[in-house]
Motif scaffolding. Structure first.
Motif, PDB file in Angstrom:
ATOM      1  N   SER A   1       0.731  -1.472  -0.107  1.00 43.79           N
ATOM      2  CA  SER A   1      -0.269  -0.222  -0.384  1.00 43.79           C
ATOM      3  C   SER A   1       0.891   1.280  -0.041  1.00 43.79           C
ATOM      4  O   SER A   1       2.228   1.107   0.605  1.00 43.79           O
TER       5      SER A   1
ATOM      6  N   GLN B   1       5.272  10.259  -0.922  1.00 41.63           N
ATOM      7  CA  GLN B   1       4.223  10.780  -0.007  1.00 41.63           C
ATOM      8  C   GLN B   1       3.087  11.887  -0.521  1.00 41.63           C
ATOM      9  O   GLN B   1       1.909  11.935  -0.930  1.00 41.63           O
TER      10      GLN B   1
ATOM     11  N   GLU C   1       0.791   3.673   2.408  1.00 41.88           N
ATOM     12  CA  GLU C   1       1.516   3.705   3.424  1.00 41.88           C
ATOM     13  C   GLU C   1       1.850   3.141   3.707  1.00 41.88           C
ATOM     14  O   GLU C   1       3.416   2.910   4.377  1.00 41.88           O
ATOM     15  N   GLN C   2       2.139   1.939   3.673  1.00 39.09           N
ATOM     16  CA  GLN C   2       3.278   1.056   4.231  1.00 39.09           C
ATOM     17  C   GLN C   2       4.591   1.081   3.118  1.00 39.09           C
ATOM     18  O   GLN C   2       5.404   0.611   3.685  1.00 39.09           O
TER      19      GLN C   2
END
Length: 143
Positions: free
Chosen positions: A122, A140, A124-125
């Motif tokens: 993901s 990000q 985020e990961q």
């Protein structure tokens, strides 16, 4: 150009090393490469631009070498610099990292480059896992 990571060390001679790296989103995940061997870290797929090679040609070549995937529609997002020692080349390098977003189209093979493996994460990961802060910042900002 923004710098990420350590500053230039006094007394070291750095060689400019331009490179290209790809953020490759697909199905809510991002394709990363894990480089074992010397580095042992998750990275955006990519690498150095060979003399006489265009950045986009280098991007296609490097992504294939590190992942076995073909990509389409690369779009330049920006660039940053970082000062590092590259033990595999015994070189102090000023890496000039050009970051692209592209579409991973098709897996053609296992990564031809030794010590590389493909991982989907993901966003985020992926941001947590990436080994350098410049890669994380671009990932990000995209998500």
């Amino acid at each position: 150009m923004r710098r990420y990571g350590e500053p230039r060390l006094p007394g070291k001679s750095y060689r400019a090393r331009p490179g290209v790296y790809a953020i490759l989103p697909r199905g809510g995940q991002v394709l990363l490469t894990y480089q074992a061997g010397i580095h042992h870290e998750f990275q955006l797929p990519g690498g150095g631009i060979d003399p006489g090679e265009s950045p986009v040609t280098a991007l296609h070549r490097e992504v294939f070498e590190e992942t076995g995937w073909r990509i389409a529609k690369p779009r330049l997002l920006g660039a940053f610099r970082r000062f590092v020692f590259m033990p595999e080349y015994d070189l102090w390098a000023e890496k000039i990292c050009h970051i692209y977003q592209a579409h991973p189209v098709r897996k053609l093979a296992e990564p031809p480059e030794e010590d590389h493996s493909v991982h989907w994460a993901s966003p985020e990961q992926a941001a947590i896992s990436l080994g350098n802060p410049g890669d994380r910042a671009f990932l990000q900002s995209l998500f």
